[in-house]
Design an enzyme around this catalytic site. Structure first.
Site, PDB file in Angstrom:
ATOM      1  N   GLU A 141      40.020  44.137  42.165  1.00 59.30           N
ATOM      2  CA  GLU A 141      41.097  43.881  41.203  1.00 59.30           C
ATOM      3  C   GLU A 141      42.159  44.968  41.132  1.00 59.30           C
ATOM      4  O   GLU A 141      43.324  44.676  40.815  1.00 59.30           O
ATOM      5  CB  GLU A 141      40.497  43.653  39.801  1.00 59.30           C
ATOM      6  CG  GLU A 141      39.758  42.346  39.647  1.00 59.30           C
ATOM      7  CD  GLU A 141      38.343  42.362  40.194  1.00 59.30           C
ATOM      8  OE1 GLU A 141      37.692  41.289  40.223  1.00 59.30           O
ATOM      9  OE2 GLU A 141      37.872  43.444  40.604  1.00 59.30           O
ATOM     10  N   ASP A 149      36.890  42.555  35.941  1.00 59.12           N
ATOM     11  CA  ASP A 149      36.515  41.825  34.735  1.00 59.12           C
ATOM     12  C   ASP A 149      35.243  41.024  34.962  1.00 59.12           C
ATOM     13  O   ASP A 149      34.336  41.494  35.645  1.00 59.12           O
ATOM     14  CB  ASP A 149      37.687  40.957  34.262  1.00 59.12           C
ATOM     15  CG  ASP A 149      38.060  39.860  35.251  1.00 59.12           C
ATOM     16  OD1 ASP A 149      37.731  39.973  36.438  1.00 59.12           O
ATOM     17  OD2 ASP A 149      38.697  38.862  34.812  1.00 59.12           O
TER      18      ASP A 149
END
Length: 351
Positions: A141, A149
């Site tokens: 990410e 997440d």
């Protein structure tokens, strides 16, 4: 009903097949909305003893959430009576992860091929993660202006030493042996045995003890050794360098190591969004030790704030749309990332 998720009963099993192979089974909102009620229904059905989830196409279990669609929706008019995709997608994805995390029955993920981002959300929270020799595991990410997440604030700190911090910041890819060492994988089974594994679970005597024990016994009957984990050779360096509490200190510690591998990690970090690096390190430190459900609340806040920042759309453009891998981060350096802006991403948002 979407055809991107195939749902079937195979004897005592609820069998899920992620069926979006051209997109490497990337998880979109329609798939989430098909999965959640099916899992809830199977949890309540006494005849269903376990759930198995797998990916179609032979290349990926799940390459992540469909963040490209989320990015494309930003700034577009929202139809009356609907909510922005950036809000609905992350809220419903995280609720699905919570359902899996607390699932009352064995939840067996057959993790074959690529498993990144949201793919970990569909697998790591379950009771059993069967990995194959074709596994490519990553949380990438920070390369797209986001943060790790789907519960990354909960599971990454539970990996050995500072391996989770290293994984979350660098987006590095791990193989099956490394995934087993990290604790992501619970069993290693060769790719060509996966269909037989499903048949064995369907034919198991589920009255022979607690359901999770039955599932474990069946899977252990197919387990093979994954071989050595190259990552273990670097664990001391990872623990020394990635234990620091600022990204700048981590970079300095890697520089002091003076090895080719440490320099490679420095170069990797240098390509990531500076804002995402600082945000991710704070996320992992702040969430360490928190109950999972509290981590979910933190990560939902982060999802809403970070998708509104310019680095998210720029990261998606550079990595997934234009694929030039030349993002123009804003701000462009760690020194220019303001402390107040990082902290603001943890502020409450409208439900």
């Amino acid at each position: 009903m979407t055809t991107d998720v195939l749902l079937e009963r195979r004897g005592p099993l609820g069998l899920v097949t992620l069926n979006r192979p051209k997109a490497l089974n990337a998880l979109d909102l329609g798939m989430i909305r098909a999965l959640h009620p099916a899992l809830e229904a199977w949890a309540k059905e006494p005849e269903v003893k376990a759930v198995v989830i797998r990916g179609a196409g032979g290349r990926a279990f799940c390459a992540g959430g469909d963040v490209r669609a989320v990015a494309a929706s930003l700034g577009s008019p929202v139809p009356e009576g609907q909510e922005p995709l950036s809000r609905a997608f992350f809220r419903e994805e995280y609720r699905l992860n919570q359902l899996i995390h607390h699932y009352p029955k064995p939840y067996v993920a057959l993790v074959d091929g690529i498993c990144m981002g949201g793919g970990l959300g569909l697998s790591v929270h379950g009771s059993h993660r069967v990995v194959t020799e074709r596994l490519v595991l990553a949380m990438p990410e920070t390369a797209i202006g986001l943060f790790p997440d789907v519960g990354g604030g909960w599971f990454l700190p539970r990996f050995p030493g500072e391996a989770g911090t290293w994984l979350g910041l660098t987006g590095a890819r791990c193989n099956a042996a490394e995934a087993m060492w990290l604790g992501f994988g619970t069993q290693h089974v060769t790719h060509d045995r996966l269909e037989v594994v499903v048949d064995a679970l369907a034919a198991a005597d589920w009255s022979a003890g607690p359901a999770r024990d039955v599932a474990t016994r069946v899977l252990e009957g197919f387990t093979t050794e994954p071989g050595p984990a190259p990552l273990k050779e670097h664990r001391d360096v990872i623990n020394r360098c990635f234990a620091k509490d600022s990204v700048e200190e981590i970079l300095a510690a890697l520089g002091a190591e003076g090895t080719p591998w440490a320099e490679e990690m420095r170069a990797t970090l240098g390509r990531m969004s500076p804002s995402s690096l600082k945000l991710t390190l704070r996320q992992l430190r702040r969430c360490r030790g928190l109950p999972y459900d509290e981590v979910v609340d933190v990560e939902y806040r982060l999802s809403q704030h970070t998708t509104a920042l310019p680095d998210f759309r720029e990261g998606i453009r550079a990595v997934l749309v234009d694929k030039d891998n030349r993002p123009r981060w804003n701000p462009p350096t760690l020194a220019e990332v303001r402390e107040a802006d990082v902290e603001a991403c943890f502020a409450p948002v409208r439900p």
